[in-house]
Design an enzyme around this catalytic site. Structure first.
Site, PDB file in Angstrom:
ATOM      1  N   MET A 118      -7.870   5.742   2.785  1.00  0.00           N
ATOM      2  CA  MET A 118      -8.031   7.126   1.977  1.00  0.00           C
ATOM      3  C   MET A 118      -6.681   7.446   1.134  1.00  0.00           C
ATOM      4  O   MET A 118      -6.735   8.322   0.358  1.00  0.00           O
ATOM      5  CB  MET A 118      -8.233   8.306   2.818  1.00  0.00           C
ATOM      6  CG  MET A 118      -9.309   8.177   3.641  1.00  0.00           C
ATOM      7  SD  MET A 118     -10.956   8.510   2.538  1.00  0.00           S
ATOM      8  CE  MET A 118     -10.538   9.893   1.387  1.00  0.00           C
ATOM      9  N   ARG A 119      -5.721   6.557   1.166  1.00  0.00           N
ATOM     10  CA  ARG A 119      -4.425   6.626   0.424  1.00  0.00           C
ATOM     11  C   ARG A 119      -4.701   6.698  -1.264  1.00  0.00           C
ATOM     12  O   ARG A 119      -4.047   7.323  -1.939  1.00  0.00           O
ATOM     13  CB  ARG A 119      -3.423   5.813   1.031  1.00  0.00           C
ATOM     14  CG  ARG A 119      -2.098   6.018   0.297  1.00  0.00           C
ATOM     15  CD  ARG A 119      -1.093   5.080   0.859  1.00  0.00           C
ATOM     16  NE  ARG A 119      -0.536   5.593   2.097  1.00  0.00           N
ATOM     17  CZ  ARG A 119      -0.871   4.960   3.202  1.00  0.00           C
ATOM     18  NH1 ARG A 119      -1.456   3.882   3.181  1.00  0.00           N
ATOM     19  NH2 ARG A 119      -0.514   5.279   4.491  1.00  0.00           N
ATOM     20  N   ALA A 120      -5.651   5.898  -1.414  1.00  0.00           N
ATOM     21  CA  ALA A 120      -5.946   5.606  -3.100  1.00  0.00           C
ATOM     22  C   ALA A 120      -6.416   6.894  -3.508  1.00  0.00           C
ATOM     23  O   ALA A 120      -6.233   7.315  -4.578  1.00  0.00           O
ATOM     24  CB  ALA A 120      -7.173   4.384  -3.245  1.00  0.00           C
ATOM     25  N   ASP A 171       0.672  -0.988   0.171  1.00  0.00           N
ATOM     26  CA  ASP A 171      -0.015   0.018   0.060  1.00  0.00           C
ATOM     27  C   ASP A 171       0.827   1.388   0.049  1.00  0.00           C
ATOM     28  O   ASP A 171       0.360   2.439  -0.402  1.00  0.00           O
ATOM     29  CB  ASP A 171      -1.143   0.077   1.178  1.00  0.00           C
ATOM     30  CG  ASP A 171      -1.961   1.238   1.032  1.00  0.00           C
ATOM     31  OD1 ASP A 171      -2.633   1.245   0.230  1.00  0.00           O
ATOM     32  OD2 ASP A 171      -1.991   1.818   2.012  1.00  0.00           O
TER      33      ASP A 171
END
Length: 737
Positions: A274-276, A193
């Site tokens: 929320m990293r996407a 990720d």
């Protein structure tokens, strides 16, 4: 000798674009390149360094501080604004898989400690990579302790060292680039990720592209400098565009409407966290700057989603990576980002043609030094959800399929969701009318460990004395101890004897008897060998589906604990090594999905074959302790004296001191208890199939505790009271009361 030019790549458009966008905006978080061996992954990464803008640093600073904004906590600081600056090329720092933690983080300066008796910090690879590229080849083989170090640095942008009398923290912001071959095992989800973008690469099946790759490679080998000079102009143009895009990036604006549409696309793929959303937004802005625009269009979001979302949509390690183009198009259309919103195609990045002849590979490519590239302009196919690519011999194809007749021999292995029935016709053509049953979704399996303390490869399963881990004590060098000195303990051992040794001046006088080495307590990875009964009795009442689900769950646990796995199956009249011990758990899951059932039960042959595999592995990898997991109902029906032969094979295995677990797969109201007898002969733990799940036993205990809390002690728990059966006199009296 000059390195291979970036602009000379044939095909590899997605890989070139992902690396370029990461160079434009390091905040994206780097690139993970997945693909089969021989696809120019390392070549193109090393070529990228020559395209990066030069870096201005404070003269003499070992941590590459920016003169315009120096790190106030820099170990070499504080820096005077009048300190002169120096411009140097951007660095590509390679992190070897076998690197030590001291080399990565930095450690006590050994020479100064021994010579001057002072504590001084020597920077590591993370300090060298600050404001540059950190490249990890075969990143999926990186040891867990180094993965933890990378996770901390990537999350905080700083590296912290607290060890051996050293307390140092310094800035460590870099573009992390990793390459891997999925056949050798997957990457930990936490580190996966952290990569902003991911690209799947595969070798092209187009003869014209393969011929062009060979032509350029031979030309480079014949005259490296002359070959690189032919692409010097194209590389210079791309480098100038990267520098221009970096200057333009702060002016790119992402309006609220486009930002909302990015959120809609990310939510449609059910990504975690929320990293996407952040990475997709940053990538879209970088793509707009790369195309020379200050406004984000649909084409920018499309390119960003295609690179930022594939590795984040996986729900478990056995789900195939990638996004289907149709599903991506539908998600973009639902968000109002259809192709009609894209700017003219002429606004894209510059091309890198062959100076001598037309490039059949298309823009942005570079042939590998000894590899091939995918078909031009064709992204690798990833298959539909719920399918895993496998070749006819069962090996996984992590890079996906490419178009062409050569791929017609690929098969699709279905992975059936929990509670779903296997698709019709899912048999693998097994003998005697037998077929395959697909597993359901895996669950969290209980932890199975090898007793005692081992000395194997660092992992996350059984207790062991390993090269990494917590130092529990130090000792003079000897059997069972490490070979790396523990500096602080060595200095402490020598310090009391300095006056007696007549030391004069600075430094310490050391003797061989002063050397101390650490004993580290950690966990090791084991060899998990599954011995699975695939006979007809296991196929009854869909029992094989439950067995496959249990094995798949144990495989998932082995993946998370960095074990090697192997698979032995027995059915009919013989046993088969379906998968030699390997670190690729994905391949094991594919072989398990293809496992047919039916026929008699040659239990003795299965145990003997498992014993032979373990003997070979003990010679090949003597430090890795094995764990044999036998899944059977205990029946033995193949050949005369089948049951006595199976007990003899079990006792033979027990004599070799192999730790074993027998998973009892017997079902029905009438049970013979043969699996329990087999466990006794093996000296193994007996585990009912229903207890493989970690929550089975704990759930029962919690339920019983909740009942006691609500209604007081049960009749079984009252001191001196016998259990009261429903309908008995005692129970009727209590109800009346």
């Amino acid at each position: 000798m000059r390195s291979y030019p970036f602009s000379a790549v044939v095909g590899m458009d997605d890989m070139a674009l992902a690396l370029t966008l990461s160079a434009v905006s390091p905040a994206i978080g780097g690139v993970l390149i997945r693909g089969e061996k021989g696809t120019a992954k390392s070549t193109i990464v090393r070529a990228l360094t020559g395209l990066l803008p030069p870096v201005t640093v404070v003269t003499g600073c070992r941590f590459s501080c920016d003169p315009t904004a120096p790190d106030p906590d820099c170990p070499d600081g504080p820096h005077d604004p009048a300190t002169p600056s120096t411009t140097r090329p951007a660095r590509l720092v390679e992190l070897p898989v076998g690197a030590t933690e001291d080399r990565v983080l930095g450690a006590l300066h050994l020479e100064r400690a021994l010579r001057d008796g002072v504590t001084a910090y020597e920077p590591g690879l993370l300090a060298s990579a600050h404001r540059g590229l950190l490249y990890v080849d075969e990143v999926n083989l990186l040891h867990d302790h180094l993965v933890d170090v990378l996770l901390d640095a990537a999350a905080m942008g700083r590296a912290t060292v607290e060890r051996e009398g050293v307390s140092v923290a310094h800035a460590a912001r870099f573009v992390l680039v990793g390459t891997m071959n999925p056949e050798e095992g997957e990457l930990r989800p936490q580190l996966l990720d952290r990569f902003g973008l991911t690209v799947e690469v595969a070798a092209s099946r187009d003869p014209a592209v393969r011929a062009e790759v060979t032509r350029r490679r031979l030309g480079y080998e014949a005259d490296p400098d002359g070959f690189a000079a032919r692409y010097e102009t194209a590389d210079a143009e791309r480098a100038a565009r990267i520098a221009q895009a970096r200057r333009l990036l702060p002016e790119v604006r992402l309006d609220d409407d486009t930002l909302h549409r990015i959120a809609v696309v990310c939510a449609s793929f059910e990504v975690d966290g929320m990293r996407a959303d952040l990475v997709t937004a940053r990538t879209a802005m970088a793509h707009a700057a790369w195309c020379g625009r200050t406004t984000v269009h649909g084409v920018d979001v499309r390119a960003a989603a295609r690179l930022a979302l594939p590795h984040r949509r996986r729900r478990d390690p056995f789900d195939p990576p990638g996004i289907e183009q149709e599903r991506l198009d539908q998600a973009l259309a639902d968000a109002g980002l259809d192709r009609g919103t894209e700017p003219p195609s002429g606004s894209g990045p510059p091309q890198g043609p062959d100076p001598d002849q037309p490039d059949p590979g298309g823009p942005g490519g570079a042939p590998p030094p000894d590899d091939t590239g995918p078909a031009p302009g064709t992204p690798p196919a990833t298959g539909s959800p719920g399918e895993v690519d496998a070749s006819p011999d069962g090996t996984a194809n992590g890079a996906g399929d490419s178009a062409g007749p050569e791929q017609s021999d690929r098969v699709r292995v279905p992975v059936v969701p929990h509670g779903s029935a296997a698709p019709a016709g899912s048999g693998s053509g097994a003998i005697g009318g037998s077929g395959t049953l697909a597993a359901e979704r895996p669950y969290r399996a209980r932890l199975l460990v090898v007793p005692g303390v081992g000395a194997g490869v660092a992992g996350r399963r059984s207790p062991a004395v390993t090269a990494v881990g917590q130092t529990i004590r130090t000792t003079p060098p000897g059997a069972g101890a490490g070979n790396r000195p523990h500096l602080v303990a060595t200095l402490w051992a020598a310090a009391p004897h300095q006056r007696a040794r007549g030391r004069r001046g600075a430094g310490l006088e050391l003797r061989p008897q002063d050397v101390r080495v650490p004993i580290r307590q950690g966990r090791e990875g084991n060899l998990i060998l599954f011995c699975v009964d695939a006979s007809g009795s296991m196929a009854a009442r869909q029992r094989m589906r439950e067995v496959k689900t249990a094995v798949l769950s144990l495989l998932l646990d082995a993946y998370q604990r960095r074990d090697k796995v192997g698979l032995v199956t027995f059915r009919g009249n013989a046993a088969e090594l379906a998968l030699p011990p390997t670190s690729s758990v994905d391949v094991a899951a594919t072989r398990l999905a293809e496992l047919p059932t039916g026929g008699r039960t040659p239990l003795a042959e299965g145990l003997l074959r498992a014993g032979a595999v373990l003997r070979v592995e003990r010679i090949r990898d003597p430090r890795r302790r094995p764990l044999l997991v036998v899944l059977t109902d205990g029946r033995a029906t193949a050949g005369p004296d089948a049951l006595p032969r199976s007990r003899y094979a079990a006792r033979l295995l027990a004599s070799s001191s192999v730790r074993s677990v027998v998973v009892d797969c017997e079902a029905g109201r009438i049970r013979l208890g043969l699996a329990a007898e087999l466990a006794g002969a093996l000296g193994a733990e007996h585990l009912p199939l229903a207890h493989v799940a970690a929550g089975t036993l704990t759930g029962a205990v919690r339920l019983r505790t909740a009942v006691r809390t609500r209604s007081g002690p049960t009749p079984d728990d009252r001191s001196g009271s016998a259990p009261v059966e429903p309908g008995s006199i005692g129970s009727r009296r209590r109800r009346a009361a």
